[in-house]
Every structure is written in structure tokens, then in C-alpha cells.
Design an enzyme around this catalytic site. Structure first.
Site, PDB file in Angstrom:
ATOM      1  N   GLU A 134       0.835  -1.200   0.000  1.00 43.73           N
ATOM      2  CA  GLU A 134       0.000   0.000   0.000  1.00 43.73           C
ATOM      3  C   GLU A 134       0.872   1.254   0.000  1.00 43.73           C
ATOM      4  O   GLU A 134       0.602   2.219  -0.724  1.00 43.73           O
ATOM      5  CB  GLU A 134      -0.919   0.024   1.232  1.00 43.73           C
ATOM      6  CG  GLU A 134      -2.046  -0.975   1.197  1.00 43.73           C
ATOM      7  CD  GLU A 134      -3.188  -0.540   0.297  1.00 43.73           C
ATOM      8  OE1 GLU A 134      -2.988  -0.528  -0.940  1.00 43.73           O
ATOM      9  OE2 GLU A 134      -4.261  -0.246   0.808  1.00 43.73           O
ATOM     10  N   THR A 186      -6.249   7.143  -5.002  1.00 44.59           N
ATOM     11  CA  THR A 186      -6.034   7.360  -3.567  1.00 44.59           C
ATOM     12  C   THR A 186      -4.923   8.372  -3.319  1.00 44.59           C
ATOM     13  O   THR A 186      -5.007   9.213  -2.427  1.00 44.59           O
ATOM     14  CB  THR A 186      -5.692   6.018  -2.886  1.00 44.59           C
ATOM     15  OG1 THR A 186      -6.809   5.156  -3.063  1.00 44.59           O
ATOM     16  CG2 THR A 186      -5.425   6.170  -1.407  1.00 44.59           C
TER      17      THR A 186
HETATM   18  N1  HSE Z   1      -7.646   5.544   4.991  1.00 50.54           N
HETATM   19  C1  HSE Z   1      -7.281   5.648   3.613  1.00 50.54           C
HETATM   20  C2  HSE Z   1      -7.622   7.035   3.113  1.00 50.54           C
HETATM   21  C3  HSE Z   1      -8.017   4.616   2.834  1.00 50.54           C
HETATM   22  O1  HSE Z   1      -8.695   7.514   3.458  1.00 50.54           O
HETATM   23  O2  HSE Z   1      -6.834   7.636   2.389  1.00 50.54           O
HETATM   24  C4  HSE Z   1      -7.696   4.628   1.375  1.00 50.54           C
HETATM   25  O3  HSE Z   1      -8.481   3.636   0.731  1.00 50.54           O
END
Ligand code: HSE
Length: 311
Positions: A134, A186
């Protein structure tokens, strides 16, 4: 170690991260959406991506750039095992949608490789391997990979070293996710976050996260719904997603217990009391995206779903 051609296939589910106030600390496994990774003994020493299906050619084929490849490499490293691994990835969920697509591939790869080499690692070690995947592709957080591997609702108390807590999922709780035809990587959604959080917002986040955990233990659905609020990540991200605010309002108006952005978006989730309510809420959310000019896909399931498993 098994010989050439031995293989293991693992399914890992999509996940909803954050759940409102729990930025980077809460995540929930979904049912019926996810990726399958097959790990096979073959080729040269190391990890290779033998094939990817369902990504429209978007994902890197080099193992060290691919989330499943990185998770596989990290799993072998942590196990202290040298192996010849070929991975085949079958994407069964939308990418860049806030449903933990990279986490599902990483989780499935880590578990498949671990099984293939005789299960030297525990699940928490697989989560740690996936956190590195990740970190390489979207940001260092475990709130997608932890529920993708462990299933259910998971609280990430600490990343280093990992401290994960499985929370009980209130009986009968349903979750709806609506994914618009709109991609929000993201990395971009994280770059948009404020660098500093006002003290009052921090206090309210802590209060809501703590109360949400209590609601899970006491089966208090109404309290759970009241806790699905966030004034830190959600407002800035909602501004990046056409119709997001209207979709969350439509969910509440149609009877959802609570609604917010799923992970980094653009999917929006809602928690509901019953499958019937989930159906009504999903339709209201779909219409709200439509009013904003976006088509969307709807998915509804029970909130208590298992994590990665061999198939
Ligand atoms: N907690 C992370 C964010 C999750 O909100 O960026 C990303 O899927």
C-alpha cells in the site's frame, strides 16, 4: 516446498475504510466483491506477474511496481524463503474507487504465496507485508489490508508495530456502496488532505471513533449511525467528487443509519438496519449520483463478511 506447477488461489474482498471518523484506523470487509490471485511455483527465483485480467491493461506488470507483486515479495522476505513464484491476478472490482482495490490484490497475493510456501507467516504478518505494498502505491495505511485479510470490522490501533483489533459487527447490520463512473486515485485524495487538524475537529473525531467502537460492542445501531461523521477528510474529498454531498444526504433521507465516503472515494457507503432499507437507500444514492450527471454501480451486503480465503 512444492514442485513446479503447484498453485494456490485466494480470494480477498473489497473493503470500506475510515467508516466516517476513523481515518486510517477503521476498515470493514465487504462480501461478493474482490480479487482472486493465483500463486504458482515456476519460472526463475523471485516473483513475476504472469497475467492480469479485468484491469483493462491499467496495472503494472512488473512485480516490484504492482501491489500484488510487492505484497508477494514482502511475504517471501518476511518468511525468509527463496521461491520461484508466478502470480496471476483477476480483478473482480473497480479500481481507484475507494473500495480497497490495491489492498484486495495485495491481500490475496500475500495469502496465496504464504499458503504455497507452507504457511510460515501469521495473518498479522501478512497484513504487515501488505502495508508495504500500500505504501508503495497509495500511502502507508492498513485500514483496507487489515479487514481484507482478517475479515469483519478491524481497528488499526498502531502501524509500527502493527496492533490490530477485531471489533464485533452489530447483528443484522447491512452496508451499501455506490460507485460512480468517476476515478479518484487514492494518492490524489490523500494529497488533498489538510496538513493540520483544528483541535475541536480532533476532539470530535476521537469522540465519534470511541463511541462507534462502543456502539459495535453494545449493538446500538442508532449510536453507530450518529458516529458516522467526519469533518477532517470527508469535506475536502467530497468537493472532489461530483454529487458526493447530495448522495450522502440522499442516503440519510432514505433511512440510512449513517453515510460517508468509502476510503478515499469516490464510492460512498451507507450503513443500514435491514436488507430492505439497504435496497431503498441504494436506489436513492444511485439517483443522487445520476442527478449529478454520473452513472453508478450499487453493491449491498451484510456488514459481517469474511476476509481473504483459499478458493
Ligand atoms: N484511509 C485511507 C484514506 C483509505 O482515506 O486515504 C484509502 O483507501
Amino acid at each position: 516446498m512444492r514442485g513446479d506447477g503447484a498453485q494456490v488461489s485466494v480470494f480477498a474482498p473489497a473493503t470500506v475504510a475510515n467508516l466516517g471518523p476513523g481515518f486510517d484506523v477503521l476498515g470493514l470487509a465487504l462480501g461478493g466483491l474482490g480479487d482472486v490471485v493465483t500463486a504458482r511455483i515456476g519460472g526463475a527465483v523471485g516473483v513475476r506477474i504472469a497475467g492480469v485480467e479485468g484491469d483493462g491493461g491499467a496495472l503494472p506488470r512488473e512485480a516490484h511496481l504492482n501491489t500484488a507483486g510487492i505484497a508477494a515479495i514482502e511475504t517471501l522476505k518476511r518468511a525468509g524463503v527463496e521461491a520461484r513464484i508466478e502470480l496471476t491476478i483477476a480483478k473482480g472490482m473497480p479500481m481507484g474507487s475507494g473500495l480497497g482495490s490495491s489492498a484486495a490484490s495485495a491481500a490475496a497475493a500475500a495469502m496465496a504465496v504464504n499458503l504455497l510456501v507452507g504457511s510460515p507467516l501469521r495473518k498479522v504478518d501478512l497484513v504487515a507485508a501488505c502495508v508495504e505494498a500500500e505504501a508503495a502505491v497509495s500511502g502507508r495505511h492498513a485500514d483496507n489490508v487489515a479487514p481484507a485479510i482478517l475479515g469483519g470490522l478491524v481497528l488499526v490501533r498502531q502501524l509500527d508495530p502493527l496492533d490490530l483489533i477485531r471489533l464485533p459487527v452489530p447483528e443484522g447490520l447491512q452496508v451499501v456502496v455506490v460507485t460512480p463512473d468517476f476515478e479518484l486515485p487514492t494518492r490524489l485524495a490523500r494529497a488533498a488532505l489538510p496538513r493540520e487538524v483544528p483541535l475541536g475537529a480532533m476532539v470530535r473525531s476521537v469522540a465519534n471513533t470511541a463511541a462507534l467502537v462502543s456502539a459495535c460492542h453494545s449493538n446500538d445501531l442508532s449510536l453507530l449511525g450518529r458516529c458516522v461523521v467526519d469533518e477532517v477528510a470527508t469535506p475536502v474529498r467530497a468537493a472532489l467528487i461530483p454529487g458526493a454531498a447530495a448522495v450522502m444526504e440522499a442516503a440519510q433521507a432514505a433511512g440510512a443509519l449513517g453515510s460517508s465516503i468509502s476510503g478515499s472515494g469516490p464510492s460512498i457507503f451507507a450503513l443500514c438496519r435491514s436488507p430492505r432499507s439497504a435496497g431503498e437507500v441504494a436506489e436513492a444514492m444511485r439517483r443522487a449520483f445520476e442527478a449529478a450527471g454520473l452513472g453508478s454501480r450499487v453493491h449491498a451486503c451484510a456488514a459481517d463478511c469474511p476476509g481473504a480465503r483459499q478458493i
